[in-house]
Design a protein around this motif. Structure first.
Motif, PDB file in Angstrom:
ATOM      1  N   VAL A  64       0.862  -1.185   0.000  1.00  9.35           N
ATOM      2  CA  VAL A  64       0.000   0.000   0.000  1.00  9.35           C
ATOM      3  C   VAL A  64       0.896   1.231   0.000  1.00  9.35           C
ATOM      4  O   VAL A  64       2.069   1.161   0.375  1.00  9.35           O
ATOM      5  N   ASP A  65       0.345   2.369  -0.402  1.00 10.86           N
ATOM      6  CA  ASP A  65       1.114   3.609  -0.409  1.00 10.86           C
ATOM      7  C   ASP A  65       1.182   4.254   0.969  1.00 10.86           C
ATOM      8  O   ASP A  65       2.192   4.862   1.324  1.00 10.86           O
ATOM      9  N   ASP A  66       0.088   4.141   1.745  1.00 13.06           N
ATOM     10  CA  ASP A  66       0.005   4.858   3.012  1.00 13.06           C
ATOM     11  C   ASP A  66      -0.643   3.983   4.089  1.00 13.06           C
ATOM     12  O   ASP A  66      -1.862   3.972   4.236  1.00 13.06           O
ATOM     13  N   PRO A  67       0.167   3.255   4.860  1.00 11.61           N
ATOM     14  CA  PRO A  67      -0.382   2.407   5.906  1.00 11.61           C
ATOM     15  C   PRO A  67      -1.204   3.173   6.947  1.00 11.61           C
ATOM     16  O   PRO A  67      -2.197   2.652   7.467  1.00 11.61           O
TER      17      PRO A  67
ATOM     18  N   ARG B  51       6.936   0.066   6.634  1.00 12.79           N
ATOM     19  CA  ARG B  51       5.913   0.533   7.574  1.00 12.79           C
ATOM     20  C   ARG B  51       4.647  -0.263   7.281  1.00 12.79           C
ATOM     21  O   ARG B  51       4.259  -0.403   6.123  1.00 12.79           O
ATOM     22  N   PHE B  52       3.961  -0.754   8.315  1.00 15.09           N
ATOM     23  CA  PHE B  52       2.862  -1.679   8.076  1.00 15.09           C
ATOM     24  C   PHE B  52       1.844  -1.699   9.208  1.00 15.09           C
ATOM     25  O   PHE B  52       2.094  -1.193  10.296  1.00 15.09           O
TER      26      PHE B  52
ATOM     27  N   ARG C 205      10.183  -0.797   2.092  1.00 17.78           N
ATOM     28  CA  ARG C 205      11.355   0.042   1.859  1.00 17.78           C
ATOM     29  C   ARG C 205      12.113  -0.496   0.666  1.00 17.78           C
ATOM     30  O   ARG C 205      12.201  -1.701   0.468  1.00 17.78           O
ATOM     31  N   LEU C 206      12.663   0.395  -0.099  1.00 19.00           N
ATOM     32  CA  LEU C 206      13.519  -0.029  -1.190  1.00 19.00           C
ATOM     33  C   LEU C 206      14.820  -0.564  -0.620  1.00 19.00           C
ATOM     34  O   LEU C 206      15.343  -0.029   0.360  1.00 19.00           O
ATOM     35  N   ALA C 207      15.329  -1.601  -1.210  1.00 17.39           N
ATOM     36  CA  ALA C 207      16.593  -2.189  -0.743  1.00 17.39           C
ATOM     37  C   ALA C 207      17.722  -1.201  -0.975  1.00 17.39           C
ATOM     38  O   ALA C 207      17.739  -0.467  -1.978  1.00 17.39           O
ATOM     39  N   ALA C 208      18.649  -1.173  -0.060  1.00 12.99           N
ATOM     40  CA  ALA C 208      19.818  -0.302  -0.192  1.00 12.99           C
ATOM     41  C   ALA C 208      20.702  -0.824  -1.318  1.00 12.99           C
ATOM     42  O   ALA C 208      20.811  -2.030  -1.517  1.00 12.99           O
ATOM     43  N   PRO C 209      21.336   0.068  -2.066  1.00 11.70           N
ATOM     44  CA  PRO C 209      22.224  -0.387  -3.143  1.00 11.70           C
ATOM     45  C   PRO C 209      23.367  -1.238  -2.584  1.00 11.70           C
ATOM     46  O   PRO C 209      23.869  -0.979  -1.499  1.00 11.70           O
TER      47      PRO C 209
END
Length: 129
Positions: free
Chosen positions: A78-81, A106-107, A124-128
């Motif tokens: 979802v965009d906004d928990p 966030r959930f 969250r996007l994974a860190a490079p």
């Protein structure tokens, strides 16, 4: 043997109408197919099959769900928990865990009509590397 892409997740439900109201009505999943035994919801990214647990597809009876009961949760992005939690409260849905942070996102966790955990998460996007 090598399995291919996951086609769907089958959830055996105690009351098909209640499950439909939760997954389609409250969560807003689009219906792809339905009859008196199943409701198939989702899109190309994944499907959830809500299956009555009191009736099989044919004379064989109830589809075997396994030898033992086990725990499972289903997770949707979802965009906004926080907004989802407000909507869930307004709809009178059962909240198992209010919105919180984890290392992966966030959930919040809702309960479906059968008490199954339904996680609504902004990942969250994974860190490079």
């Amino acid at each position: 043997m090598r399995a291919g892409q996951l086609e769907s997740l089958i959830l055996y439900v105690g009351d098909l109408a209640e499950a439909r109201a939760f997954y389609i009505g409250a969560l807003g999943l689009p219906v792809l197919f339905e009859d008196e035994i199943v409701v198939v919801a989702g899109d190309q990214s994944g499907r959830v099959v809500l299956h009555r647990n009191d009736r099989g597809h044919d004379e064989r009876g109830i589809f075997p769900a396994g030898e033992r009961a086990g725990g499972a949760a289903i997770r949707f992005t979802v965009d906004d928990p926080d907004a989802c939690e407000r909507d869930a409260r307004a709809q009178g849905l059962r909240i198992l865990w209010p919105v919180q942070e984890a290392s992966w996102g966030r959930f919040l966790v809702l309960a479906d009509p059968d008490g199954r955990s339904v996680v609504l998460a902004r990942m969250r996007l994974a860190a490079p590397a």
